[in-house]
Design a protein around this motif. Sequence first.
Motif, PDB file in Angstrom:
ATOM      1  N   ALA A  71       0.901  -1.155  -0.137  1.00  0.00           N
ATOM      2  CA  ALA A  71      -0.080  -0.029   0.043  1.00  0.00           C
ATOM      3  C   ALA A  71       0.790   1.361   0.055  1.00  0.00           C
ATOM      4  N   VAL A  72       0.422   2.256  -0.786  1.00  0.00           N
ATOM      5  CA  VAL A  72       0.728   3.459  -0.552  1.00  0.00           C
ATOM      6  C   VAL A  72       0.022   4.612   0.053  1.00  0.00           C
ATOM      7  N   LEU A  73       0.360   5.096   1.353  1.00  0.00           N
ATOM      8  CA  LEU A  73      -0.720   5.756   2.050  1.00  0.00           C
ATOM      9  C   LEU A  73      -0.579   7.371   1.733  1.00  0.00           C
ATOM     10  N   LEU A  74      -1.421   8.019   1.315  1.00  0.00           N
ATOM     11  CA  LEU A  74      -1.605   9.285   1.448  1.00  0.00           C
ATOM     12  C   LEU A  74      -2.049  10.128   2.742  1.00  0.00           C
ATOM     13  N   VAL A  75      -1.253  10.684   3.425  1.00  0.00           N
ATOM     14  CA  VAL A  75      -1.640  11.388   4.768  1.00  0.00           C
ATOM     15  C   VAL A  75      -0.924  12.892   4.782  1.00  0.00           C
ATOM     16  N   GLY A  76      -1.773  13.724   5.772  1.00  0.00           N
ATOM     17  CA  GLY A  76      -1.502  15.043   5.841  1.00  0.00           C
ATOM     18  C   GLY A  76      -2.680  15.647   6.940  1.00  0.00           C
ATOM     19  N   LEU A  77      -2.414  16.838   6.884  1.00  0.00           N
ATOM     20  CA  LEU A  77      -3.520  17.515   7.383  1.00  0.00           C
ATOM     21  C   LEU A  77      -4.774  17.911   6.466  1.00  0.00           C
ATOM     22  N   CYS A  78      -5.732  18.246   7.032  1.00  0.00           N
ATOM     23  CA  CYS A  78      -7.005  18.648   6.105  1.00  0.00           C
ATOM     24  C   CYS A  78      -6.621  19.654   5.310  1.00  0.00           C
ATOM     25  N   TYR A 133      -7.174   5.746  11.268  1.00  0.00           N
ATOM     26  CA  TYR A 133      -6.952   5.079   9.916  1.00  0.00           C
ATOM     27  C   TYR A 133      -5.613   4.650   9.734  1.00  0.00           C
ATOM     28  N   LEU A 134      -4.595   5.510  10.201  1.00  0.00           N
ATOM     29  CA  LEU A 134      -3.309   5.354  10.128  1.00  0.00           C
ATOM     30  C   LEU A 134      -2.901   3.982  10.838  1.00  0.00           C
ATOM     31  N   ALA A 141       1.888  -0.738   4.625  1.00  0.00           N
ATOM     32  CA  ALA A 141       2.480   0.526   3.807  1.00  0.00           C
ATOM     33  C   ALA A 141       3.616   0.335   3.363  1.00  0.00           C
ATOM     34  N   ARG A 142       3.967   0.294   2.045  1.00  0.00           N
ATOM     35  CA  ARG A 142       5.379   0.019   1.365  1.00  0.00           C
ATOM     36  C   ARG A 142       5.764   1.511   1.364  1.00  0.00           C
ATOM     37  N   ALA A 143       4.989   2.516   1.041  1.00  0.00           N
ATOM     38  CA  ALA A 143       5.503   3.938   1.182  1.00  0.00           C
ATOM     39  C   ALA A 143       4.303   4.868   1.898  1.00  0.00           C
ATOM     40  N   ILE A 144       4.691   6.078   2.423  1.00  0.00           N
ATOM     41  CA  ILE A 144       4.035   6.707   2.978  1.00  0.00           C
ATOM     42  C   ILE A 144       4.186   8.145   2.357  1.00  0.00           C
ATOM     43  N   VAL A 145       3.203   8.963   1.656  1.00  0.00           N
ATOM     44  CA  VAL A 145       3.283  10.196   0.952  1.00  0.00           C
ATOM     45  C   VAL A 145       2.606  11.150   2.124  1.00  0.00           C
TER      46      VAL A 145
END
Length: 275
Positions: A71-78, A133-134, A141-145
């Motif tokens: 999985a490649v996760l897209l994370v960050g603030l709103c 969710y994290l 996760a293979r990568a986290i953006v």
Amino acid sequence: IEADSTGSSMEEKPDVEMAENPFEPYIEPLRRQLENQEPVFLIGVIVALAVVISSCVFLKYFLSSKTVRSAVLLVGLCDSGKTLLFCRLLSGKFKRTQTSITDSSAPYKAKSDRGSTWTLIDLPGHESLRSQYLEKFKSTARAIVFVVDSAIFQKEVRDVAEFLYDLLTDIVISRNAPAIIVACNKQDITMAKSAKLIQQQLEKELNTLRVTRSAALSSQDGSIGGSMYLGKKGKDFEFGQLSMKVEFVECSARGSKSEDGDAELERLEKCLAKL
């Protein structure tokens, strides 16, 4: 008649016993063979069987518990632009979005010779939702953006650093060491900060956070409550100290020509192609 009945039953009895004990002819010779063996030999056989059985059990447990990290996760603030970035990476098209309250996922094919396919997952950025969710997806996760709003980064630097600190000190993430890509988004806006400046300011802020939170890290290996010590003790924090690779790239999910233009994601796509 009684004699015939008795005789019949006498003849049938051995057949019933043979049917119930088909291995009986082999048991007695085997028993005698074992009795003639030395005790050391018998102990060796038992140990060998125990090793084989335990190995099979361990192998079954290992294979069943192993998680495939694809999985490649897209994370960050709103409002950092994660959902639009998600749409652009998948289809290249602009799409009006709104704040996500749940995760979205779809297959993403990397732009490389191998053409590897990952599961791209957009996670909610709201403070009350992002941690759960994290927790749900971090082991895959293979990568986290980690998406940053470069245009208002100066106002959000503390919040960005706190979220990134929690992510980088997570025991599961630290152990798996996925690639971390800090996507400095919204570079199409004039006041956007550069990736280099964002990296420098985050290193300073994370160094300060490490000092304020270090009192809670009381165990010998520097971990407590699912967290690891960030960086190297006795040195100012730098991303190069981490076990996982961290890259900073500039991008624009909206694009310099607004809705009608293409997104500027070349550097981000190159990072994803190297996974």
